[in-house]
Design an enzyme around this catalytic site. Structure first.
Site, PDB file in Angstrom:
ATOM      1  N   ASP A   1       0.807  -1.223   0.000  1.00 24.66           N
ATOM      2  CA  ASP A   1       0.000   0.000   0.000  1.00 24.66           C
ATOM      3  C   ASP A   1       0.842   1.277   0.000  1.00 24.66           C
ATOM      4  OD1 ASP A   1      -2.655  -0.819  -0.232  1.00 24.66           O
ATOM      5  OD2 ASP A   1      -2.931  -1.104   1.919  1.00 24.66           O
TER       6      ASP A   1
ATOM      7  N   ARG B   1       0.419  -1.775   7.539  1.00 26.07           N
ATOM      8  CA  ARG B   1       0.974  -0.539   6.990  1.00 26.07           C
ATOM      9  C   ARG B   1       1.895   0.194   7.964  1.00 26.07           C
ATOM     10  NH1 ARG B   1      -2.867   3.204   3.512  1.00 26.07           N
ATOM     11  NH2 ARG B   1      -0.781   3.758   2.773  1.00 26.07           N
TER      12      ARG B   1
ATOM     13  N   ARG C   1     -10.330   5.307  10.642  1.00 23.56           N
ATOM     14  CA  ARG C   1      -8.881   5.141  10.735  1.00 23.56           C
ATOM     15  C   ARG C   1      -8.278   6.059  11.817  1.00 23.56           C
ATOM     16  NH1 ARG C   1      -6.626   2.603   6.155  1.00 23.56           N
ATOM     17  NH2 ARG C   1      -8.160   1.091   5.457  1.00 23.56           N
TER      18      ARG C   1
ATOM     19  N   HIS D   1     -11.681   7.158   4.740  1.00 19.83           N
ATOM     20  CA  HIS D   1     -10.740   8.268   4.944  1.00 19.83           C
ATOM     21  C   HIS D   1     -11.442   9.565   4.530  1.00 19.83           C
ATOM     22  CE1 HIS D   1      -6.614   5.991   4.483  1.00 19.83           C
ATOM     23  NE2 HIS D   1      -6.801   6.323   5.753  1.00 19.83           N
TER      24      HIS D   1
ATOM     25  N   CYS E   1      -4.873   9.869  -2.939  1.00 20.41           N
ATOM     26  CA  CYS E   1      -4.175   8.871  -2.105  1.00 20.41           C
ATOM     27  C   CYS E   1      -2.720   8.701  -2.540  1.00 20.41           C
ATOM     28  CB  CYS E   1      -4.854   7.520  -2.208  1.00 20.41           C
ATOM     29  SG  CYS E   1      -6.534   7.479  -1.607  1.00 20.41           S
TER      30      CYS E   1
HETATM   31  N1  ARG Z   1      -5.381   0.173   0.828  1.00 17.73           N
HETATM   32  C1  ARG Z   1      -5.133   1.420   1.470  1.00 17.73           C
HETATM   33  C2  ARG Z   1      -5.700   1.408   2.868  1.00 17.73           C
HETATM   34  O1  ARG Z   1      -6.780   0.905   3.035  1.00 17.73           O
HETATM   35  C3  ARG Z   1      -5.702   2.526   0.670  1.00 17.73           C
HETATM   36  C4  ARG Z   1      -5.350   3.890   1.201  1.00 17.73           C
HETATM   37  C5  ARG Z   1      -5.930   4.975   0.379  1.00 17.73           C
HETATM   38  N2  ARG Z   1      -5.348   6.215   0.699  1.00 17.73           N
HETATM   39  C6  ARG Z   1      -6.015   7.326   0.978  1.00 17.73           C
HETATM   40  N3  ARG Z   1      -5.345   8.425   1.180  1.00 17.73           N
HETATM   41  N4  ARG Z   1      -7.327   7.336   1.113  1.00 17.73           N
HETATM   42  O2  ARG Z   1      -5.099   1.904   3.791  1.00 17.73           O
END
Ligand code: ARG
Length: 261
Positions: free
Chosen positions: A57, A82, A131, A160, A254
């Site tokens: 990612d 991550r 998140r 997000h 992103c």
């Molecule tokens: N697969 C990543 C996650 O779920 C995607 C992140 C997307 N980034 C963003 N800035 N919205 O963390």
């Protein structure tokens, strides 16, 4: 930005990720490279992070930190898959002399923070619900010395802030009200009466996950109605195709961590 050389959907940490779907690595790199070229073509300077195997990612560089006027508020990822990305971003900023503030609270950088230098004297908009955790908003306010407005995200598809809201210039935003609680929708309507409002389809095709320099708005090519609304509001939409990276749950914004020296 960070090349998707090692991009894959190996785990599912948002509703868009399907580990059984196939990803074309070459096409991801090709589409990402078009985005990079588009930004360079618009006159922007793009710095690159070296992608690391095992961090699929990393291409979503926006999540690694949040900068305002030369100060960096570091990220602390929610998901262990991550976690290691944060140190790569930290090293980038520290090696270039930025003032780096390490976080104690869970937050995913520009994924959940947006900055509007000319709105109400300089305003940070911050998302929570999926998140970034609410205490990180207060931590960011102390780190950056700017008022932080907390916005509650309530639809898991918009996990997000940056998939539901974007700054389109120094003082205005585009957003999708349905991603926010009723109270947060009222807050946004009060602060940004002239905002560009996106509909369900444009939001679901990641139209709001855009990067704007105040004149040109680089956005996912599927968000055609939003492009029309931006045009009517005096901006120049610049559509790009990022279908492969959509499989990871992200698009234009992103992939781009904005540097605010
Ligand atoms: N697969 C990543 C996650 O779920 C995607 C992140 C997307 N980034 C963003 N800035 N919205 O963390």
């Amino acid at each position: 930005m960070c090349s998707p050389e090692h991009f894959a959907v190996e785990y599912a940490i948002n509703p868009w990720m399907d580990v059984t779907a196939s990803v074309d690595p070459e096409l991801s790199v090709k589409q990402w490279d078009r985005l990079r070229e588009t930004l360079v073509g618009l006159g922007h300077e793009v710095h690159l992070l070296a992608p690391e195997p095992g961090l699929p990612d990393m291409v979503y560089a926006a999540n690694g930190a949040f900068t305002v006027d030369g100060t960096v508020y570091g990220a602390r990822f929610k998901h262990p898959q991550r976690t290691a990305e944060a140190a790569v971003h930290r090293a980038f900023y520290e090696s270039r002399g930025w003032r780096f503030i390490a976080p104690n609270e869970t937050n995913e950088g520009e994924g959940d923070f947006a900055y509007l230098p000319e709105a109400h004297g300089g305003l940070v908009l911050a998302g929570y619900g999926f998140r970034t955790e609410l205490p990180a908003h207060a931590e960011a306010q102390e780190a950056l010395g700017r008022p932080v407005v907390s916005l509650h995200l309530v639809d898991p598809r918009f996990y997000h802030l940056d998939v539901a809201l974007a700054s389109i210039d120094d003082g205005n935003i585009a957003y999708y009200p349905g991603a926010f609680s009723a109270a947060s929708q009222r807050v946004l309507a009060q602060l940004f009466p002239d905002a560009v409002v996106a509909d369900d389809d444009d939001a679901l095709s990641f139209g709001l996950n855009l990067v704007s320099d105040g004149a040109n708005v680089v956005l996912n090519n599927e968000a055609t109605r939003l492009a029309g609304r931006l045009k009517a509001a005096g901006y120049t939409p610049v559509p790009v195709e990022l279908a492969e990276l959509k499989k990871g749950g992200g698009s234009v914004k992103c992939c781009v961590a904005e540097l605010r020296p």
